[in-house]
Design an enzyme around this catalytic site. Sequence first.
Site, PDB file in Angstrom:
ATOM      1  N   CYS A 105      68.787  60.997 165.391  1.00  0.00           N
ATOM      2  CA  CYS A 105      68.311  62.352 165.681  1.00  0.00           C
ATOM      3  C   CYS A 105      69.248  63.023 166.689  1.00  0.00           C
ATOM      4  O   CYS A 105      69.688  62.406 167.665  1.00  0.00           O
ATOM      5  CB  CYS A 105      66.891  62.236 166.227  1.00  0.00           C
ATOM      6  SG  CYS A 105      66.310  63.669 167.130  1.00  0.00           S
ATOM      7  N   ASN A 112      58.409  75.341 167.902  1.00  0.00           N
ATOM      8  CA  ASN A 112      58.433  75.536 166.452  1.00  0.00           C
ATOM      9  C   ASN A 112      58.021  74.228 165.779  1.00  0.00           C
ATOM     10  O   ASN A 112      58.427  73.154 166.215  1.00  0.00           O
ATOM     11  CB  ASN A 112      59.837  75.935 165.986  1.00  0.00           C
ATOM     12  CG  ASN A 112      60.295  77.234 166.626  1.00  0.00           C
ATOM     13  OD1 ASN A 112      59.533  78.170 166.773  1.00  0.00           O
ATOM     14  ND2 ASN A 112      61.550  77.269 167.035  1.00  0.00           N
ATOM     15  N   HIS A 150      60.422  69.702 170.628  1.00  0.00           N
ATOM     16  CA  HIS A 150      61.137  70.327 171.742  1.00  0.00           C
ATOM     17  C   HIS A 150      60.492  71.661 172.091  1.00  0.00           C
ATOM     18  O   HIS A 150      59.885  72.316 171.258  1.00  0.00           O
ATOM     19  CB  HIS A 150      62.631  70.485 171.450  1.00  0.00           C
ATOM     20  CG  HIS A 150      62.953  71.268 170.219  1.00  0.00           C
ATOM     21  ND1 HIS A 150      62.796  70.770 168.940  1.00  0.00           N
ATOM     22  CD2 HIS A 150      63.448  72.516 170.069  1.00  0.00           C
ATOM     23  CE1 HIS A 150      63.180  71.673 168.056  1.00  0.00           C
ATOM     24  NE2 HIS A 150      63.571  72.745 168.718  1.00  0.00           N
TER      25      HIS A 150
END
Length: 113
Positions: A3, A86, A99
């Site tokens: 990631c 988001n 995040h």
Amino acid sequence: MDCLFCRIVRGEIPSTKVYEDDDLYAFRDIDPKAPTHILLVPKVHHSSVNALDESSAAVVAKAYVVLKQLAEAEGIAQSGYRIVVNTGKDGGQSVDHLHFHLLGGRSLSWPPG
């Protein structure tokens, strides 16, 4: 894990760090959408809000306290700021690691996007 944000947290990809503790890492966004645009990520990988459960509650609560402290340090706490999370493709999430965006330093319009 491969990631992007996990690699940033591990120091494999450079970032402009503004905060770090045992649980969280914050750095400046490389494509800022406001004069202050900081990303805060948990060090433990969670793909999104949808991956959270009761065991994640403490780090999420801590994230909001740290975001407030960062806003104060950036001088935007009094004028106002926005915290954005988001979730999923339609929600605008581009990196599959939970995040928080801290945005401020200018008037932010509503609705976004």
